[in-house]
Motif scaffolding. Structure first.
Motif, PDB file in Angstrom:
ATOM      1  N   UNK A   1       0.845  -1.196   0.000  1.00 56.30           N
ATOM      2  CA  UNK A   1       0.000   0.000   0.000  1.00 56.30           C
ATOM      3  C   UNK A   1       0.881   1.247   0.000  1.00 56.30           C
ATOM      4  N   UNK A   2       0.997   1.867  -1.164  1.00 58.80           N
ATOM      5  CA  UNK A   2       1.861   3.042  -1.304  1.00 58.80           C
ATOM      6  C   UNK A   2       1.241   4.311  -0.710  1.00 58.80           C
ATOM      7  N   UNK A   3      -0.067   4.256  -0.458  1.00 60.63           N
ATOM      8  CA  UNK A   3      -0.727   5.454   0.075  1.00 60.63           C
ATOM      9  C   UNK A   3      -0.610   5.557   1.592  1.00 60.63           C
ATOM     10  N   UNK A   4      -0.186   4.476   2.232  1.00 60.24           N
ATOM     11  CA  UNK A   4      -0.050   4.480   3.686  1.00 60.24           C
ATOM     12  C   UNK A   4       1.310   5.082   4.054  1.00 60.24           C
ATOM     13  N   UNK A   5       1.336   6.411   4.129  1.00 57.17           N
ATOM     14  CA  UNK A   5       2.574   7.134   4.426  1.00 57.17           C
ATOM     15  C   UNK A   5       2.338   8.030   5.635  1.00 57.17           C
ATOM     16  N   UNK A   6       3.284   8.930   5.878  1.00 61.80           N
ATOM     17  CA  UNK A   6       3.136   9.852   7.014  1.00 61.80           C
ATOM     18  C   UNK A   6       1.838  10.645   6.899  1.00 61.80           C
TER      19      UNK A   6
ATOM     20  N   UNK B 119      -2.812  -6.354   6.063  1.00 57.70           N
ATOM     21  CA  UNK B 119      -2.213  -5.971   7.345  1.00 57.70           C
ATOM     22  C   UNK B 119      -2.739  -4.585   7.708  1.00 57.70           C
ATOM     23  N   UNK B 120      -3.303  -4.501   8.887  1.00 64.21           N
ATOM     24  CA  UNK B 120      -3.961  -3.258   9.279  1.00 64.21           C
ATOM     25  C   UNK B 120      -2.979  -2.102   9.445  1.00 64.21           C
ATOM     26  N   UNK B 121      -1.741  -2.398   9.873  1.00 60.58           N
ATOM     27  CA  UNK B 121      -0.774  -1.329  10.103  1.00 60.58           C
ATOM     28  C   UNK B 121      -0.132  -0.845   8.811  1.00 60.58           C
ATOM     29  N   UNK B 122       0.313  -1.762   7.981  1.00 55.55           N
ATOM     30  CA  UNK B 122       1.002  -1.381   6.739  1.00 55.55           C
ATOM     31  C   UNK B 122       0.038  -1.214   5.571  1.00 55.55           C
ATOM     32  N   UNK B 123      -1.075  -1.923   5.613  1.00 52.56           N
ATOM     33  CA  UNK B 123      -2.011  -1.873   4.503  1.00 52.56           C
ATOM     34  C   UNK B 123      -1.658  -2.821   3.368  1.00 52.56           C
ATOM     35  N   UNK B 124      -0.578  -3.565   3.519  1.00 54.22           N
ATOM     36  CA  UNK B 124      -0.179  -4.502   2.462  1.00 54.22           C
ATOM     37  C   UNK B 124      -1.226  -5.610   2.300  1.00 54.22           C
ATOM     38  N   UNK B 125      -1.435  -6.005   1.061  1.00 58.26           N
ATOM     39  CA  UNK B 125      -2.473  -6.985   0.731  1.00 58.26           C
ATOM     40  C   UNK B 125      -1.835  -8.199   0.063  1.00 58.26           C
TER      41      UNK B 125
END
Length: 222
Positions: A42-47, A77-83
């Motif tokens: 998930x590239x949108x999950x940033x600062x 993954x709820x923290x990183x957003x990776x699928x």
């Protein structure tokens, strides 16, 4: 046919890892082989942004908290957003969007990634030249090994069934016995033939005088 199946299986293992590149539309693209699993970051999950959900545009599936989805097929993954998408098929091919929400505000950030499913080993990413080199090397090694195995099997079959070695040995032994017998019997045979061909020598006593009285008289007169 067997050769192509072996090559296909070997190359399938080699290219199992997803290939990631930017396509002509400036879109992040991942090529994945049929039946394998793929990880989408998930590239949108940033600062200042937190992961909200994934959207699979083709099938209109929302993958995230409080959304009904196939949990065996998709895991995030709820923290990183990776699928993680498991056991991909052609139905899983398409555009996936990772949506994140701003921490202090209502702005949304979206990053897209496209999945392309490869069903055959001929569909290898054309941008990876090293992949083609590995494909040629693997194919060459398999062909050499199969050729060597076929030659060994043919040699065994030829020696055991077509040209049995025990027949060759028996023929050689017969020739040796015949030659030995011929050498052993040759002198006697030649001697017998010479004795048969040689004319008998007869001793004649016809010219010998048996008149002993005349012989004695002749000796007295002398």
């Amino acid at each position: 046919m067997f050769i192509f199946i072996v090559i296909n299986l070997l190359l399938h293992k080699i290219h199992g890892a997803p290939t990631e590149f930017i396509n002509n539309e400036n879109l992040l693209t991942k090529e994945v082989f049929y039946g394998e699993s793929v990880l989408l970051k998930c590239k949108s999950n940033v600062d200042k942004y937190n992961f909200e959900f994934w959207l699979f545009d083709k099938r209109k599936i929302v993958i995230g908290p409080s959304n009904l989805h196939d949990r065996l097929k998709y895991r995030y993954e709820i923290l990183t957003g990776n699928l993680i998408v498991r056991a991909v098929t052609k139905n899983d091919e398409g555009l996936y969007s990772c949506v994140s929400k701003e921490v202090h505000g209502g702005n949304m950030k979206v990053e897209n990634v496209k999945i392309v499913i490869l069903q055959n080993w001929e569909q290898i990413d054309e941008h990876a030249s090293s992949i083609n080199v590995i494909r040629i090397l693997v194919a060459s090694i398999v062909l050499v090994l199969l050729g060597a195995g076929a030659y060994v099997l043919y040699s065994i079959w030829r020696d055991r069934y077509r040209y049995p070695r025990y027949l060759e040995q028996s023929e050689d032994e017969d020739e040796d016995e015949d030659s030995a017998e011929e050498i052993f019997t040759a002198p006697s045979t030649s001697a017998a033939s010479q004795s048969r061909n040689k004319p008998e020598k007869k001793t004649s006593f016809d010219n010998i005088s048996t008149d002993f009285t005349s012989i004695l008289d002749a000796s007295n007169d002398s």
